[in-house]
Design a protein around this motif. Structure first.
Motif, mmCIF file in Angstrom:
data_model
loop_
_atom_site.group_PDB
_atom_site.id
_atom_site.type_symbol
_atom_site.label_atom_id
_atom_site.label_comp_id
_atom_site.label_asym_id
_atom_site.label_seq_id
_atom_site.Cartn_x
_atom_site.Cartn_y
_atom_site.Cartn_z
ATOM 1 N N ARG A 29 -70.089 43.119 61.955
ATOM 2 C CA ARG A 29 -68.899 42.179 62.155
ATOM 3 C C ARG A 29 -67.687 42.201 60.758
ATOM 4 O O ARG A 29 -66.827 41.689 60.928
ATOM 5 C CB ARG A 29 -69.213 40.676 61.870
ATOM 6 C CG ARG A 29 -70.352 40.161 63.378
ATOM 7 C CD ARG A 29 -70.143 38.961 63.321
ATOM 8 N NE ARG A 29 -71.319 38.250 62.566
ATOM 9 C CZ ARG A 29 -71.456 37.174 62.372
ATOM 10 N NH1 ARG A 29 -70.781 36.194 62.945
ATOM 11 N NH2 ARG A 29 -72.363 36.666 61.783
ATOM 12 N N THR A 30 -68.216 43.196 59.767
ATOM 13 C CA THR A 30 -67.183 43.236 58.832
ATOM 14 C C THR A 30 -66.815 44.680 58.684
ATOM 15 O O THR A 30 -67.396 45.521 59.152
ATOM 16 C CB THR A 30 -67.978 42.840 57.289
ATOM 17 O OG1 THR A 30 -69.240 43.963 57.344
ATOM 18 C CG2 THR A 30 -68.372 41.561 57.370
ATOM 19 N N TYR A 31 -65.579 44.816 57.937
ATOM 20 C CA TYR A 31 -65.160 46.146 58.063
ATOM 21 C C TYR A 31 -64.136 46.254 56.697
ATOM 22 O O TYR A 31 -63.492 45.462 55.983
ATOM 23 C CB TYR A 31 -64.054 46.320 59.094
ATOM 24 C CG TYR A 31 -63.456 47.893 59.390
ATOM 25 C CD1 TYR A 31 -63.973 48.304 60.421
ATOM 26 C CD2 TYR A 31 -62.283 48.294 58.665
ATOM 27 C CE1 TYR A 31 -63.670 49.761 60.795
ATOM 28 C CE2 TYR A 31 -61.936 49.629 58.861
ATOM 29 C CZ TYR A 31 -62.463 50.293 59.858
ATOM 30 O OH TYR A 31 -62.105 51.557 60.222
ATOM 31 N N LEU A 32 -64.475 47.383 55.938
ATOM 32 C CA LEU A 32 -63.595 47.468 54.583
ATOM 33 C C LEU A 32 -62.875 48.701 54.809
ATOM 34 O O LEU A 32 -63.074 49.972 55.582
ATOM 35 C CB LEU A 32 -64.503 47.820 53.620
ATOM 36 C CG LEU A 32 -64.075 48.465 52.319
ATOM 37 C CD1 LEU A 32 -63.167 47.496 51.464
ATOM 38 C CD2 LEU A 32 -65.334 48.932 51.205
ATOM 39 N N ILE A 33 -61.321 48.452 54.516
ATOM 40 C CA ILE A 33 -60.501 49.746 54.220
ATOM 41 C C ILE A 33 -60.272 50.303 53.212
ATOM 42 O O ILE A 33 -60.219 49.636 52.034
ATOM 43 C CB ILE A 33 -59.203 49.271 54.901
ATOM 44 C CG1 ILE A 33 -58.968 48.718 56.086
ATOM 45 C CG2 ILE A 33 -58.055 50.344 54.618
ATOM 46 C CD1 ILE A 33 -57.542 48.075 56.779
ATOM 47 N N PHE A 34 -60.869 51.590 52.748
ATOM 48 C CA PHE A 34 -61.112 52.124 51.612
ATOM 49 C C PHE A 34 -59.742 52.241 50.933
ATOM 50 O O PHE A 34 -58.697 52.696 51.489
ATOM 51 C CB PHE A 34 -61.958 53.367 51.442
ATOM 52 C CG PHE A 34 -63.237 53.212 51.895
ATOM 53 C CD1 PHE A 34 -64.068 52.711 51.070
ATOM 54 C CD2 PHE A 34 -63.943 53.712 53.040
ATOM 55 C CE1 PHE A 34 -65.571 52.771 51.288
ATOM 56 C CE2 PHE A 34 -65.054 53.503 53.182
ATOM 57 C CZ PHE A 34 -66.146 52.928 52.351
ATOM 58 N N GLU A 35 -59.845 52.470 49.401
ATOM 59 C CA GLU A 35 -58.491 52.895 48.824
ATOM 60 C C GLU A 35 -58.105 54.174 49.000
ATOM 61 O O GLU A 35 -56.926 54.459 49.126
ATOM 62 C CB GLU A 35 -59.020 52.774 47.105
ATOM 63 C CG GLU A 35 -57.872 52.689 46.176
ATOM 64 C CD GLU A 35 -58.702 52.284 44.864
ATOM 65 O OE1 GLU A 35 -59.744 52.968 44.551
ATOM 66 O OE2 GLU A 35 -58.313 51.263 44.163
ATOM 67 N N LEU A 107 -62.108 41.178 57.500
ATOM 68 C CA LEU A 107 -61.599 42.562 57.114
ATOM 69 C C LEU A 107 -61.223 42.664 55.829
ATOM 70 O O LEU A 107 -60.489 41.586 55.489
ATOM 71 C CB LEU A 107 -60.345 42.685 58.054
ATOM 72 C CG LEU A 107 -59.169 43.949 57.913
ATOM 73 C CD1 LEU A 107 -60.277 45.129 57.866
ATOM 74 C CD2 LEU A 107 -58.097 43.950 58.878
ATOM 75 N N VAL A 108 -61.784 43.513 55.232
ATOM 76 C CA VAL A 108 -61.234 43.535 53.426
ATOM 77 C C VAL A 108 -60.442 44.955 53.505
ATOM 78 O O VAL A 108 -60.914 46.001 53.861
ATOM 79 C CB VAL A 108 -62.626 43.652 52.756
ATOM 80 C CG1 VAL A 108 -62.275 43.866 51.230
ATOM 81 C CG2 VAL A 108 -63.442 42.336 53.191
ATOM 82 N N SER A 109 -59.283 44.797 52.716
ATOM 83 C CA SER A 109 -58.531 45.830 52.708
ATOM 84 C C SER A 109 -58.316 46.271 51.168
ATOM 85 O O SER A 109 -57.944 45.166 50.564
ATOM 86 C CB SER A 109 -57.249 45.583 53.478
ATOM 87 O OG SER A 109 -56.056 45.154 52.355
ATOM 88 N N ASP A 110 -58.497 47.366 50.642
ATOM 89 C CA ASP A 110 -58.322 47.834 49.309
ATOM 90 C C ASP A 110 -57.111 48.553 49.114
ATOM 91 O O ASP A 110 -57.064 49.675 49.355
ATOM 92 C CB ASP A 110 -59.683 48.614 48.896
ATOM 93 C CG ASP A 110 -59.770 48.695 47.328
ATOM 94 O OD1 ASP A 110 -58.849 48.155 46.665
ATOM 95 O OD2 ASP A 110 -60.641 49.320 46.703
ATOM 96 N N GLU A 111 -56.051 47.837 48.726
ATOM 97 C CA GLU A 111 -55.005 48.570 48.407
ATOM 98 C C GLU A 111 -54.317 49.361 49.476
ATOM 99 O O GLU A 111 -53.870 50.540 49.284
ATOM 100 C CB GLU A 111 -54.892 49.575 46.967
ATOM 101 C CG GLU A 111 -55.419 48.741 45.870
ATOM 102 C CD GLU A 111 -54.221 48.024 45.044
ATOM 103 O OE1 GLU A 111 -52.976 48.192 45.577
ATOM 104 O OE2 GLU A 111 -54.188 47.448 43.749
ATOM 105 N N VAL A 112 -54.247 48.909 50.798
ATOM 106 C CA VAL A 112 -53.859 49.531 51.522
ATOM 107 C C VAL A 112 -52.152 49.898 51.751
ATOM 108 O O VAL A 112 -51.830 50.778 52.445
ATOM 109 C CB VAL A 112 -54.497 48.882 53.310
ATOM 110 C CG1 VAL A 112 -53.571 47.816 53.521
ATOM 111 C CG2 VAL A 112 -54.186 49.740 54.209
#
Lengths: 215, 277
Positions: A29-35, A107-112
């Motif tokens: 259910r979770t998603y990380l957008i990498f740096e 949704l976690v976004s890292d410096e997208v």
């Protein structure tokens, strides 16, 4: 912090739960957008990469979700391209498409927005904001102006949370600067102008109108 | 490091004549008849929307890509072989991981020096020098794994490995992206110090480019829209859709018709948090 939220690393102490479950039990259910987009791509072409995001959907729905996600970020015409031929900014938009296609509740976004030009940046942020209507979006950024799109702003400084409140309550921009966040000049100016009126200034154009009466 | 030599046709370091480049899968050209000339020691910022061909242009200048059409002359000589300029140019990739091959910071920074057969003592000395230059503690980081550093540290490490062989030309692809205010400050003051080098800077962080660049090239869909000194921005008749890509104060000045001095007065605090140091 981003990796902790996704359960990719585990805390030494304390507890994290999302919808009552530990992050590592929540991965579907979770998603990380990498740096760095290059560490995220799994497909050779953009299309193949997004297909991975929709692989858990029934086969007949995959195409529709894939096309929808690519159209949303404006990369539909580039679906056939190998991901390594995309520009830096296009890669970040591609990551967003992958995230939307997977439709996570968190949704976690890292410096997208790091490699995006000003126009695409605005677009990316409003897409995230739209997505946040029905889901939780946590956006990590070092761009001060992006706080205005958030419901709640957290300021991390040297590993501790210095502020965690709605953006409107943030009255002291130096809190951002102390944490190393870049505060663009118009943000300062808008803060002083709009503060008196009890509003917040959402962007440069609005500020231009306010100080120079630009139509 | 080599000084301006004055050799070659018309003293130019680079001459690009109608350079075009396409990627195999793309219909539109990444670069379309791009021409400009550059003298040694110039500081040039390349700006424009994403996908405009900025990174491709850097790779052409680095001789990593050869144009499909047109010519690139370096000190008057036609570039014919890929990688021909590898001893002269330091290319800082957009994503720092692309640089890393080794498992420790020391091995990473000194890779080129060791390959070129420098003596062990020279390698050690140069390692300390460039690490201090980019603001990383040489001893503390020596045995660290490059891939486990933070983004800011990775960028600095990538820059250190480029500076190790002292290239006279720096091609910097978005060196400020994803850095916080402090990180940007550090990089900006580093670039300011490199007075003898020719620098091409691709950036979206346009508020800061006046600190480094004297000349701006604005690329859009593979074509040069604008190639002038920074102060030429205000005299140019811009398409409305291009204005958002320009530095902030220039935008305000163009939109309001006010002179730069008047606009500047509105901002006693400077142009962004990196301006202050």
């Amino acid at each position: 912090m981003a990796r902790l939220l996704l359960g990719l690393i585990l805390p030494l102490g304390g507890r994290i739960t999302f919808k009552g479950k530990k992050p590592q039990e929540n991965r579907l259910r979770t998603y990380l957008i990498f740096e760095n987009p290059d560490t995220q791509f799994v497909g050779f072409t953009l299309r193949e990469d997004i297909l991975f995001s929709v692989s858990r959907l029934p086969a007949e729905r995959r195409e529709e979700v894939l096309i929808g996600a690519l159209k949303k970020v404006g990369l539909f015409e580039k679906a056939h391209l190998p991901v390594n031929e995309l520009s830096g900014g296009e890669k970040e938009l591609a990551l967003l498409a992958g995230a939307f296609a997977a439709s996570p509740s968190l949704l976690v976004s890292d410096e997208v927005t790091a490699y995006l030009d000003p126009i695409s940046r605005k677009k990316a942020i409003s897409l995230l904001k739209d997505y946040a209507r029905e889901n939780l979006v946590i956006h990590f950024t070092s761009r001060g102006e992006e706080i205005f799109y958030a419901d709640t702003v957290g300021i991390l400084n040297k590993g501790s949370l210095r502020f965690y409140q709605p953006a409107e309550i943030l009255s002291n921009l130096s809190l951002l600067e102390e944490a190393g966040v870049e505060v663009p000049p118009w943000l300062y100016l808008s803060f002083s102008i709009y503060k008196e009126r009890g509003e917040i200034c959402p962007n440069l154009q609005a500020l231009g109108r306010a100080i120079f009466s630009i139509s | 490091m080599s000084e301006p030599t004055g050799s070659g046709k018309g003293n130019f370091l680079y001459q690009l004549e109608e350079v075009s480049f396409s990627y195999p899968e793309r219909r539109e050209k990444a670069l379309n008849k791009v021409s400009f000339r550059v003298r040694r020691g110039e500081k040039i910022a390349i700006i424009g929307p994403c996908g405009a061909g900025k990174s491709t242009l850097l790779e052409v200048l680095a001789s990593l890509l050869l144009p499909d059409e047109g010519e690139v002359l370096y000190e008057g000589n036609l570039l014919k072989k890929p990688g021909q300029l590898s001893g002269e140019v330091g290319l800082l990739f957009q994503f720092p991981e692309k640089h890393f091959f080794e498992t420790t910071v020391f091995q990473e920074v000194t890779l080129t020096l060791r390959e070129r057969g420098f003596r062990k003592s020279e390698v050690e000395e140069r390692y300390g020098e460039v690490m201090r230059l980019v603001g990383l503690d040489p001893e503390k980081f020596k045995k660290e794994n490059p891939f486990k550093l933070s983004l800011g540290e990775k960028r600095r490490l990538a820059l250190a490995s480029i500076l190790s062989f002292n290239p006279s030309i720096l091609l910097l692809d978005e060196p400020l992206a994803g850095l916080d205010g402090r990180g940007k400050s550090l990089f900006l003051s580093l670039f300011e110090k490199m007075s003898g080098k020719t620098i091409f800077l691709v950036t979206q962080e346009v508020s800061h480019l006046e600190r480094i660049a004297e000349r701006i090239i604005f690329l859009k869909r593979g074509e040069i829209i604008f190639d002038q000194p920074v102060k030429g921005i205000l005299k140019f008749s811009w398409d409305e859709e291009d204005i958002p890509f320009l530095p902030f104060l220039h935008q305000l000045s163009l939109l309001s018709g006010k002179r730069m001095e008047e606009v500047r007065e509105m901002f006693p605090m400077g142009v962004g948090s990196c301006e202050k140091d």
